[in-house]
Motif scaffolding. Structure first.
Motif, PDB file in Angstrom:
ATOM      1  N   TYR A  63       0.837  -1.205   0.000  1.00  0.00           N
ATOM      2  CA  TYR A  63       0.000   0.000   0.000  1.00  0.00           C
ATOM      3  C   TYR A  63       0.871   1.253   0.000  1.00  0.00           C
ATOM      4  CZ  TYR A  63       1.151   0.760   4.894  1.00  0.00           C
ATOM      5  OH  TYR A  63       1.843   0.997   6.058  1.00  0.00           O
ATOM      6  N   GLN A  64       0.254   2.356  -0.380  1.00  0.00           N
ATOM      7  CA  GLN A  64       0.974   3.626  -0.403  1.00  0.00           C
ATOM      8  C   GLN A  64      -0.022   4.770  -0.277  1.00  0.00           C
ATOM      9  OE1 GLN A  64       3.470   4.080  -3.861  1.00  0.00           O
ATOM     10  NE2 GLN A  64       4.911   5.368  -2.740  1.00  0.00           N
ATOM     11  N   MET A  65       0.332   5.761   0.563  1.00  0.00           N
ATOM     12  CA  MET A  65      -0.454   6.981   0.676  1.00  0.00           C
ATOM     13  C   MET A  65       0.492   8.168   0.560  1.00  0.00           C
ATOM     14  SD  MET A  65      -2.790   8.514   3.821  1.00  0.00           S
ATOM     15  CE  MET A  65      -4.173   7.389   3.617  1.00  0.00           C
ATOM     16  N   SER A  66       0.132   9.133  -0.286  1.00  0.00           N
ATOM     17  CA  SER A  66       0.981  10.309  -0.487  1.00  0.00           C
ATOM     18  C   SER A  66       0.782  11.320   0.636  1.00  0.00           C
ATOM     19  CB  SER A  66       0.650  10.967  -1.820  1.00  0.00           C
ATOM     20  OG  SER A  66      -0.640  11.566  -1.776  1.00  0.00           O
ATOM     21  N   GLU A  67       1.721  12.252   0.713  1.00  0.00           N
ATOM     22  CA  GLU A  67       1.618  13.318   1.714  1.00  0.00           C
ATOM     23  C   GLU A  67       0.378  14.169   1.459  1.00  0.00           C
ATOM     24  OE1 GLU A  67       4.137  17.216   3.358  1.00  0.00           O
ATOM     25  OE2 GLU A  67       4.958  15.939   1.763  1.00  0.00           O
TER      26      GLU A  67
ATOM     27  N   SER B 231      -2.710   8.486  13.022  1.00  0.00           N
ATOM     28  CA  SER B 231      -3.363   9.493  12.194  1.00  0.00           C
ATOM     29  C   SER B 231      -2.989   9.226  10.750  1.00  0.00           C
ATOM     30  CB  SER B 231      -2.924  10.901  12.609  1.00  0.00           C
ATOM     31  OG  SER B 231      -1.529  11.052  12.400  1.00  0.00           O
ATOM     32  N   PHE B 232      -3.560  10.024   9.846  1.00  0.00           N
ATOM     33  CA  PHE B 232      -3.206   9.875   8.438  1.00  0.00           C
ATOM     34  C   PHE B 232      -1.852  10.523   8.189  1.00  0.00           C
ATOM     35  CE2 PHE B 232      -7.934  10.049   8.311  1.00  0.00           C
ATOM     36  CZ  PHE B 232      -8.131   8.742   7.902  1.00  0.00           C
ATOM     37  N   ARG B 233      -0.987   9.826   7.494  1.00  0.00           N
ATOM     38  CA  ARG B 233       0.308  10.387   7.131  1.00  0.00           C
ATOM     39  C   ARG B 233       0.861   9.654   5.918  1.00  0.00           C
ATOM     40  NH1 ARG B 233       4.260   9.500  12.078  1.00  0.00           N
ATOM     41  NH2 ARG B 233       2.511  10.541  13.090  1.00  0.00           N
ATOM     42  N   GLU B 234       1.820  10.309   5.259  1.00  0.00           N
ATOM     43  CA  GLU B 234       2.467   9.666   4.126  1.00  0.00           C
ATOM     44  C   GLU B 234       3.087   8.353   4.592  1.00  0.00           C
ATOM     45  OE1 GLU B 234       5.880  10.652   0.739  1.00  0.00           O
ATOM     46  OE2 GLU B 234       5.640  11.954   2.494  1.00  0.00           O
ATOM     47  N   ALA B 235       2.773   7.278   3.896  1.00  0.00           N
ATOM     48  CA  ALA B 235       3.261   5.970   4.338  1.00  0.00           C
ATOM     49  C   ALA B 235       3.184   4.977   3.199  1.00  0.00           C
ATOM     50  CB  ALA B 235       2.422   5.462   5.520  1.00  0.00           C
TER      51      ALA B 235
END
Length: 341
Positions: free
Chosen positions: A229-233, A269-273
């Motif tokens: 998985y990947q989430m952007s800043e 919390s939500f963060r780039e990861a």
């Protein structure tokens, strides 16, 4: 908790075999997770269910033509290979059929030698690690030789391969489509934006872990297969702002839901990861990363039925599924949708 608690009767004729010509022509069952109330709608009414300031989270993974048909170099026996995930260099974790024919050291050839694969290791759940050998760019070779890996319950041929891709598919890497996203068109997404609803993208490359049958009697003993998985800043910042303003986060698909929950669980919390998740969500789990979920209808006794039951309650979900069967909703990948709000 017993797996049989998540069983339900599904007539085989309700399993959708082909996609609708119009992506938005699906039906939409709206389930209130607090009261269990059910409404029958058409999919475009999703616009009416979203409020200004809410955020819709979509998975922008792209499905690879991950199914390959080859022959054993030594015997000429037919072998089917499904690519699951790239390990390092040109090594891939795969499923092969028939697996008993593929031992360590076996070489399989595809497309008259345009691609060869040598088994270098055995993986969990009967998988094989294959070392790929080819000339040029791997994904160009795969585009030429591979087929779209439709689920086994779909018996019909798919004439337009793009109908098993979302219109926003971007990052190649999935062995299956995030099917809740298949209902959207660019026009419908623009209508949602015009209402003041935010649209955010995350990536989770769908492997077989999401769909693998639960083979144990007790849910707690089941192990999920890890998926990347990947989430952007930018997405993390947007989701934090939405949450701080008290607006809703609606995940599109169980893959988006699992990504959101993984990140909030690990970081608070939500963060780039980015990384690998094997999160398994079932009743007793408390959601922290989303307020609602848009999803398709899932297989009996599957981990996905358990995931939605954790959000809306097992009884509410089974009641909704009984209603869907009675009303002849279309099930699974090319089927209709359910909004849990």
């Amino acid at each position: 908790m017993d797996v049989r608690d998540f069983d339900f009767h599904l007539p085989e004729e309700l399993i959708a075999q082909t996609p609708l010509l119009d992506r938005t022509a699906s039906r939409l069952l709206v389930l209130n997770k607090e009261t269990g109330d059910i409404e029958d709608r058409k999919f475009p009414s999703i616009v009416d269910e979203l409020n200004e300031g809410d955020c819709l989270v979509l998975n922008d993974t792209r499905v690879m033509p991950a199914r390959l048909y080859g022959i054993k170099e030594d015997t000429g026996a037919n072998i089917e290979v499904l690519l699951l995930k790239q390990l390092e260099d040109d090594k891939w974790e795969t499923l092969v059929k028939p697996g008993k024919r593929v031992k360590v050291g076996t070489t399989i050839t595809f497309g008259d030698g345009k691609l060869t694969a040598t088994c270098i290791d055995e993986a969990e759940h009967g998988g094989r690690v294959l070392q790929m050998n080819y000339q040029g760019i791997f994904h160009e070779v795969l585009d030429e030789l591979g087929e779209m890996p439709l689920p086994p319950y779909i018996k019909e041929q798919l004439n337009d391969q793009e109908r098993y891709q979302t219109v926003f598919a971007k990052h190649r890497g999935s062995a299956a489509a995030p099917t809740a996203g298949l209902h959207f068109t660019e026009e419908l997404l623009n209508q949602i934006r015009e209402k003041g609803v935010h649209i955010a993208f995350i990536t989770l490359h769908v492997g077989l872990g999401t769909f693998r049958p639960v083979s144990v009697d007790s849910i707690e003993e089941h192990e999920m297969h890890a998926e990347f998985y990947q989430m952007s800043e930018g997405t993390a910042r947007l989701l934090q702002e939405v949450r701080e303003k008290g607006k809703r986060i609606i995940a599109v698909g169980t893959t988006s839901a699992r990504t959101l929950e993984t990140i909030v669980k690990e970081h608070g919390s939500f963060r780039e990861a980015s990384g690998w998740t094997s999160i398994f969500i079932y009743p007793g789990y408390t959601y922290r990363g989303l307020d609602g979920l848009l999803t398709n209808f899932h297989l009996p006794k599957s981990t996905l039925v358990m995931l939605v039951s954790a959000l809306a309650g097992r009884e509410n979900i089974l009641k909704a599924y009984r209603h869907a069967v009675e009303e002849r909703y279309r099930f699974f990948s090319f089927g209709d949708a359910m909004l849990i709000r």
